[in-house]
Write a protein that holds these residues in place. Structure first.
Motif, PDB file in Angstrom:
ATOM      1  N   VAL A  34       0.968  -1.481  -0.492  1.00 38.57           N
ATOM      2  CA  VAL A  34       0.201  -0.180  -0.173  1.00 38.57           C
ATOM      3  C   VAL A  34       1.072   1.060  -0.195  1.00 38.57           C
ATOM      4  N   LYS A  36       0.042   5.106  -0.865  1.00 39.43           N
ATOM      5  CA  LYS A  36      -0.501   5.751  -0.474  1.00 39.43           C
ATOM      6  C   LYS A  36       0.231   6.709   0.191  1.00 39.43           C
ATOM      7  N   ASN A  57      -4.522   5.092  -2.275  1.00 41.04           N
ATOM      8  CA  ASN A  57      -6.699   5.390  -2.190  1.00 41.04           C
ATOM      9  C   ASN A  57      -6.651   6.437  -2.694  1.00 41.04           C
ATOM     10  N   ILE A  79      -7.743   0.459  -3.235  1.00 42.37           N
ATOM     11  CA  ILE A  79      -8.384   0.681  -2.272  1.00 42.37           C
ATOM     12  C   ILE A  79      -9.274   1.662  -1.268  1.00 42.37           C
ATOM     13  N   MET A 161     -13.893  -7.433   0.549  1.00 44.01           N
ATOM     14  CA  MET A 161     -12.595  -6.966   1.379  1.00 44.01           C
ATOM     15  C   MET A 161     -13.045  -6.075   2.725  1.00 44.01           C
ATOM     16  N   ILE A 163     -11.992  -3.292   6.440  1.00 43.86           N
ATOM     17  CA  ILE A 163     -10.995  -2.358   7.175  1.00 43.86           C
ATOM     18  C   ILE A 163     -12.042  -2.712   8.210  1.00 43.86           C
ATOM     19  N   MET A 201      -3.840  -5.374   8.005  1.00 40.70           N
ATOM     20  CA  MET A 201      -3.280  -4.512   7.438  1.00 40.70           C
ATOM     21  C   MET A 201      -1.330  -4.799   8.558  1.00 40.70           C
ATOM     22  N   SER A 202      -0.216  -3.615   8.127  1.00 39.84           N
ATOM     23  CA  SER A 202       0.582  -3.790   9.565  1.00 39.84           C
ATOM     24  C   SER A 202       0.729  -4.210  10.360  1.00 39.84           C
ATOM     25  N   ARG A 217      -3.519  -6.465   2.931  1.00 41.43           N
ATOM     26  CA  ARG A 217      -2.564  -4.761   2.423  1.00 41.43           C
ATOM     27  C   ARG A 217      -1.453  -4.363   3.271  1.00 41.43           C
ATOM     28  N   ILE A 218      -0.683  -4.025   3.288  1.00 39.62           N
ATOM     29  CA  ILE A 218       0.411  -3.477   3.754  1.00 39.62           C
ATOM     30  C   ILE A 218       1.161  -2.231   3.978  1.00 39.62           C
ATOM     31  N   GLY A 219       1.189  -1.634   4.256  1.00 39.76           N
ATOM     32  CA  GLY A 219       1.897   0.007   4.098  1.00 39.76           C
ATOM     33  C   GLY A 219       3.295   0.212   5.117  1.00 39.76           C
ATOM     34  N   ARG A 220       2.847   0.441   6.385  1.00 41.29           N
ATOM     35  CA  ARG A 220       4.158   1.076   7.678  1.00 41.29           C
ATOM     36  C   ARG A 220       4.938   0.271   7.729  1.00 41.29           C
TER      37      ARG A 220
HETATM   38  C1  PLP Z   1      -3.719   2.238   4.463  1.00 41.93           C
HETATM   39  C2  PLP Z   1      -4.219   1.661   4.230  1.00 41.93           C
HETATM   40  C3  PLP Z   1      -3.716   0.525   4.365  1.00 41.93           C
HETATM   41  C4  PLP Z   1      -2.379  -0.088   5.014  1.00 41.93           C
HETATM   42  O1  PLP Z   1      -2.410   0.226   5.490  1.00 41.93           O
HETATM   43  P1  PLP Z   1      -0.639  -0.494   7.206  1.00 41.93           P
HETATM   44  O2  PLP Z   1      -1.752  -0.354   8.625  1.00 41.93           O
HETATM   45  O3  PLP Z   1       0.041   1.629   6.876  1.00 41.93           O
HETATM   46  O4  PLP Z   1      -0.607  -1.441   6.178  1.00 41.93           O
HETATM   47  C5  PLP Z   1      -4.442  -0.812   4.086  1.00 41.93           C
HETATM   48  N1  PLP Z   1      -5.866  -0.402   3.677  1.00 41.93           N
HETATM   49  C6  PLP Z   1      -6.609   0.505   3.107  1.00 41.93           C
HETATM   50  C7  PLP Z   1      -7.384  -0.027   2.797  1.00 41.93           C
HETATM   51  C8  PLP Z   1      -6.132   2.067   3.359  1.00 41.93           C
HETATM   52  O5  PLP Z   1      -6.067   3.015   3.356  1.00 41.93           O
END
Ligand code: PLP
Length: 227
Positions: A34, A36, A57, A79, A161, A163, A201-202, A217-220
């Motif tokens: 991810v 963004k 995003n 996403i 999906m 969150i 996620m993370s 879905r991994i960002g941080r």
């Molecule tokens: C930002 C985001 C992520 C990633 O989140 P992290 O906590 O940084 O891993 C995953 N899914 C969605 C929909 C997001 O907006």
């Protein structure tokens, strides 16, 4: 930017370990990066590690990156929250959309999807809380939405999906992901073919893998905390 390579290696190793721990097939879990707010340089560095799936995003930010990076081996996933006036460009520039939460949006994505491209892969965003501020469809609305999306010729309905609201521990995280997995089974028993659970996620991907996630879905955990 060595941290990106190191983090990807670490997460891949964890996916393997968690697959063993929870009796999952490791190749059934896709790591989605991810990106963004992350820079083009960070994305290019990530591509060098062999990573292929990337998620964004915000449409304008995403288009800028997609066009600059211009790499046919990258698969782009949308996403973020979708406004109707963004559907045309989303339908043209992405391979996956994870955040569909109405038939209006699905119909527009279908109508704008260029027919020379493969079908657009779709996940329905589900919310378990009755929070009007949150996007996503209630579980009770998911069957009719799936049934109508299945009729759209340029979309390929893939899955669900979520969150979830943050939960403090593994068991409470698992409980929410299990609800989504059970909803998937219920929809499947009603004749809806779904092969994807986009969850984790993370901070909660272990729980998601335990409950059957096929896309995390991994960002941080890849790029570090945002500064
Ligand atoms: C930002 C985001 C992520 C990633 O989140 P992290 O906590 O940084 O891993 C995953 N899914 C969605 C929909 C997001 O907006």
């Amino acid at each position: 930017m060595y941290h990106i390579m190191n983090n990807i290696i670490k997460i891949k190793k964890q996916i393997t370990e968690l697959s063993n721990k929870y009796s999952r097939e490791k190749d059934s879990i896709t790591l989605l990066a991810v990106t963004k707010t992350r820079s083009i340089e960070e994305i290019k560095e990530t591509i060098k590690t062999g990573q292929k799936d990337f998620a964004e995003n915000y449409l304008q930010e995403a288009l800028n990156k997609i066009n600059t990076i211009n790499n046919p081996n990258v698969t782009w996933h949308f996403i973020g929250h979708i406004q109707t006036n963004k559907c045309k460009k989303i339908a043209k520039n992405f391979s996956w959309v994870h955040s569909v939460d109405s038939f209006t949006i699905a119909k527009k994505l279908n109508d704008y999807r260029p027919t020379d491209l493969p079908k657009l892969n779709i996940c329905i965003e589900v919310k378990l809380e009755k929070n009007p501020q949150k996007s996503g469809v209630a579980p009770s609305e998911s069957l009719p939405l799936c049934q109508s999306i299945m009729q759209l010729p340029n979309l390929k309905l893939r899955g669900l999906m979520i969150i979830p609201e943050p939960s403090p521990n593994l068991n409470s995280q698992r409980a929410k992901f299990r609800e989504l997995a059970e909803l998937q089974k219920k929809l499947q028993s009603n004749g809806i073919a779904l092969d994807t659970l986009s969850m984790g996620m993370s901070d909660d991907y272990e729980a998601a893998i335990a409950e059957g996630a096929t896309i995390i879905r991994i960002g941080r955990a890849i790029f570090g905390e945002k500064t």
